[in-house]
Design a protein around this motif. Structure first.
Motif: not given
Length: 225
Positions: A35-36, A80-81, A88-89, A106-109
């Motif tokens: 998911f984004i 989590v990227k 990140l995770v 900030a941005g799409e994770h």
């Protein structure tokens, strides 16, 4: 007196503005489901998830239970990227758990889930339930705040509204910056197209003039003019 009437209205607007982010889906063994989340910097995200085996005999032939369903424990890998590719995770969790992270940039994770079992053939599936909370909803437990500070329902609603306003302002600032970047990119593209059209026209004019001069010289050489 007017203020006393406005506060309940704001509280009702807040409750109407809250949107449920819970969902469920089927996750096959070995499959990555991602998911984004488009997040401003320094935004807390909390995800509560639960994976459970499905019963046999589903109508959909594409989704079948695991062969070891209800016999072997189920685990999940959560990744989590960040927008720049950083991780990140990257942890293993039991079937029911909670993952939390704070966006650095900030941005799409990209938030991905994957079962800890995989098969080449006959892969089964599990049912995943996911609830993602971001910003103030993830950061504050308003029931605990209400008990600790002895607040009324109205005061808790005002506190929640204030936190949401702060979150909205941060989000607006983030999307305003993205809009500015998009506008600059669009203006640059328009400028490039304009110069390309000008260069193309110039080449056509120069080519036309050269062809006319060449033909004129050819006709003169042949004494046709």
């Amino acid at each position: 007196m007017a203020r006393a009437h406005i506060l309940p209205v704001l509280a009702v607007m807040l409750l109407l503005a809250v949107q449920a982010q819970g969902l469920f889906f089927y996750l096959k063994e070995g499959q990555n489901k991602c998911f984004i989340e488009d997040l401003p910097a320094s935004t807390l995200v909390v995800g509560e998830f639960s994976a459970s085996d499905i019963q046999a005999g589903r109508a959909d032939d594409d989704i079948q239970p695991r062969k070891e369903a209800f016999a072997t424990p189920l685990g999940l890998k959560v990744t989590v990227k960040e927008p720049d590719g950083g991780v990140l995770v990257d942890n293993q969790y039991p079937a029911t758990g909670r993952v939390a992270f704070t966006s650095r940039i900030a941005g799409e994770h990209i938030v991905c889930f994957k079962t800890d079992s995989s098969r080449w053939f006959g892969a089964g599936a599990v049912k995943m339930e996911l609830d993602l909370q971001t910003g103030a909803d993830a950061q504050n437990d308003y029931d605990d705040i209400k008990q600790m500070e002895q607040l009324t329902e109205l005061e808790v609603s005002v506190r929640r509204l204030n936190d949401r306003v702060v979150e909205l302002r941060r989000g607006q600032s983030y999307f305003r910056n993205r809009e500015e970047l998009l506008r600059n990119s669009s203006e640059l593209a328009n400028t490039n197209v304009m110069w390309f059209s000008f260069l193309q026209t110039l080449i056509l004019v120069v080519s036309g003039v050269w062809q006319i001069q060449h033909l004129k010289g050819f006709f003169k050489a042949k004494k046709m003019v």
